[in-house]
Motif scaffolding. Structure first.
Motif, PDB file in Angstrom:
ATOM      1  N   TYR A   1      84.715  69.381  80.968  1.00 28.41           N
ATOM      2  CA  TYR A   1      83.955  70.626  80.972  1.00 28.41           C
ATOM      3  C   TYR A   1      84.890  71.833  80.913  1.00 28.41           C
ATOM      4  O   TYR A   1      85.891  71.872  81.624  1.00 28.41           O
ATOM      5  CB  TYR A   1      83.125  70.750  82.257  1.00 28.41           C
ATOM      6  N   ILE A   2      84.531  72.789  80.081  1.00 26.55           N
ATOM      7  CA  ILE A   2      85.113  74.113  80.193  1.00 26.55           C
ATOM      8  C   ILE A   2      84.302  74.791  81.295  1.00 26.55           C
ATOM      9  O   ILE A   2      83.074  74.700  81.309  1.00 26.55           O
ATOM     10  CB  ILE A   2      84.989  74.905  78.882  1.00 26.55           C
ATOM     11  N   TYR A   3      84.981  75.412  82.234  1.00 25.52           N
ATOM     12  CA  TYR A   3      84.255  76.063  83.323  1.00 25.52           C
ATOM     13  C   TYR A   3      84.604  77.546  83.375  1.00 25.52           C
ATOM     14  O   TYR A   3      85.676  77.967  82.943  1.00 25.52           O
ATOM     15  CB  TYR A   3      84.559  75.408  84.677  1.00 25.52           C
TER      16      TYR A   3
ATOM     17  N   THR B   1      79.270  75.947  83.177  1.00 24.44           N
ATOM     18  CA  THR B   1      80.052  74.842  82.625  1.00 24.44           C
ATOM     19  C   THR B   1      79.568  74.561  81.203  1.00 24.44           C
ATOM     20  O   THR B   1      78.404  74.805  80.872  1.00 24.44           O
ATOM     21  CB  THR B   1      79.909  73.550  83.456  1.00 24.44           C
ATOM     22  N   TYR B   2      80.482  74.054  80.392  1.00 18.15           N
ATOM     23  CA  TYR B   2      80.160  73.686  79.013  1.00 18.15           C
ATOM     24  C   TYR B   2      80.789  72.316  78.750  1.00 18.15           C
ATOM     25  O   TYR B   2      82.011  72.178  78.733  1.00 18.15           O
ATOM     26  CB  TYR B   2      80.715  74.744  78.056  1.00 18.15           C
ATOM     27  N   GLU B   3      79.948  71.322  78.587  1.00 17.05           N
ATOM     28  CA  GLU B   3      80.430  69.950  78.395  1.00 17.05           C
ATOM     29  C   GLU B   3      81.070  69.816  77.021  1.00 17.05           C
ATOM     30  O   GLU B   3      80.545  70.296  76.017  1.00 17.05           O
ATOM     31  CB  GLU B   3      79.265  68.968  78.515  1.00 17.05           C
TER      32      GLU B   3
ATOM     33  N   ASN C   1      89.723  66.940  75.221  1.00 15.40           N
ATOM     34  CA  ASN C   1      90.563  67.275  76.359  1.00 15.40           C
ATOM     35  C   ASN C   1      91.171  68.658  76.163  1.00 15.40           C
ATOM     36  O   ASN C   1      91.658  68.986  75.083  1.00 15.40           O
ATOM     37  CB  ASN C   1      91.673  66.221  76.504  1.00 15.40           C
ATOM     38  N   LEU C   2      91.123  69.471  77.191  1.00 14.37           N
ATOM     39  CA  LEU C   2      91.731  70.803  77.197  1.00 14.37           C
ATOM     40  C   LEU C   2      91.192  71.723  76.102  1.00 14.37           C
ATOM     41  O   LEU C   2      91.926  72.524  75.522  1.00 14.37           O
ATOM     42  CB  LEU C   2      93.258  70.690  77.091  1.00 14.37           C
ATOM     43  N   GLU C   3      89.883  71.631  75.834  1.00 11.90           N
ATOM     44  CA  GLU C   3      89.258  72.503  74.834  1.00 11.90           C
ATOM     45  C   GLU C   3      89.293  73.968  75.261  1.00 11.90           C
ATOM     46  O   GLU C   3      89.128  74.862  74.446  1.00 11.90           O
ATOM     47  CB  GLU C   3      87.816  72.068  74.571  1.00 11.90           C
ATOM     48  N   ASP C   4      89.519  74.204  76.553  1.00 16.28           N
ATOM     49  CA  ASP C   4      89.582  75.588  77.029  1.00 16.28           C
ATOM     50  C   ASP C   4      90.715  76.359  76.353  1.00 16.28           C
ATOM     51  O   ASP C   4      90.636  77.569  76.195  1.00 16.28           O
ATOM     52  CB  ASP C   4      89.734  75.630  78.546  1.00 16.28           C
ATOM     53  N   LYS C   5      91.770  75.644  75.951  1.00 18.44           N
ATOM     54  CA  LYS C   5      92.903  76.323  75.309  1.00 18.44           C
ATOM     55  C   LYS C   5      92.470  76.994  74.008  1.00 18.44           C
ATOM     56  O   LYS C   5      92.961  78.066  73.652  1.00 18.44           O
ATOM     57  CB  LYS C   5      94.051  75.344  75.034  1.00 18.44           C
TER      58      LYS C   5
END
Length: 197
Positions: A5-7, A47-49, A53-57
């Motif tokens: 999740y991106i939070y 949160t965004y499912e 991995n590490l999509e927040d970057k």
């Protein structure tokens, strides 16, 4: 690939800022972050499912491209924006990609019980005497002098720790976490004395 999740998280001590990160277990990550020197716990805003991995970057890079001044520090996950503005970015991504069902805003009723807000630091209740010198964590040459239960003198001005720290850093922060007395932050001392249950 395992989902994560991106939070978007907020903290009352970090005014006008959000933390945007990635975790496979958001609640565990919230608990880990809440053990840091900040006097309040982090709160999950949304949160965004995602399956990556590490999509927040990628989101960090997009925000940097839109406005590089929003990121507090180049390698940190803190951005000067409202939680709703951060949510709006994720919402746009989810709508464009057709994954709107993966985005969840945490309702107040869904959130974990909030910790009772701690009162402002009172130097005498913390055992810090008038005349004590407090050193800024980010620059030891910045020293303030305690002149009252909640006031310090910086240069020729009577002010607060938060006002001094925010003025130096350039955005609003909780000052007690940025000043040291006898090797401990004022927040740590308050936790051991004034705020101790």
């Amino acid at each position: 690939m395992a989902k994560g999740y991106i939070y978007i998280m907020t903290n009352p001590a970090l005014k006008d800022m959000v933390k945007i990160g990635y975790a496979t277990d958001v609640e565990l990550r919230r608990q880990q972050l809440s053990t840091t020197a900040l006097p309040y716990e982090y709160e999950v805003y949304a949160t965004y499912e995602t399956s990556g991995n590490l999509e927040d970057k990628k989101l960090h890079k997009m925000i940097d491209n839109l406005n590089p001044d929003l990121r507090v520090s180049k390698n940190r996950e803190f951005f000067i924006m409202t939680p709703q503005a951060a949510y709006d970015l994720l919402e746009a991504i989810s709508l464009i990609s057709g994954t709107g069902d993966k985005l969840k805003k945490v309702k107040a009723s869904d959130a974990k019980p909030q910790v009772v807000r701690k009162p402002p630091v009172n130097f005498s209740l913390c055992g810090i005497p008038i005349g004590a010198k407090l050193t800024f964590t980010e620059d030891p040459s910045v020293v303030v002098t305690v002149v009252g239960d909640r006031k310090v003198q910086y240069r020729e001005e009577i002010t607060s720790l938060s006002a001094v720290a925010s003025g130096i850093i350039g955005y609003s922060v909780a000052g007690p976490q940025f000043f040291l007395y006898n090797g401990k932050t004022i927040s740590q001392i308050a936790s051991e004395t004034q705020w101790k249950e």
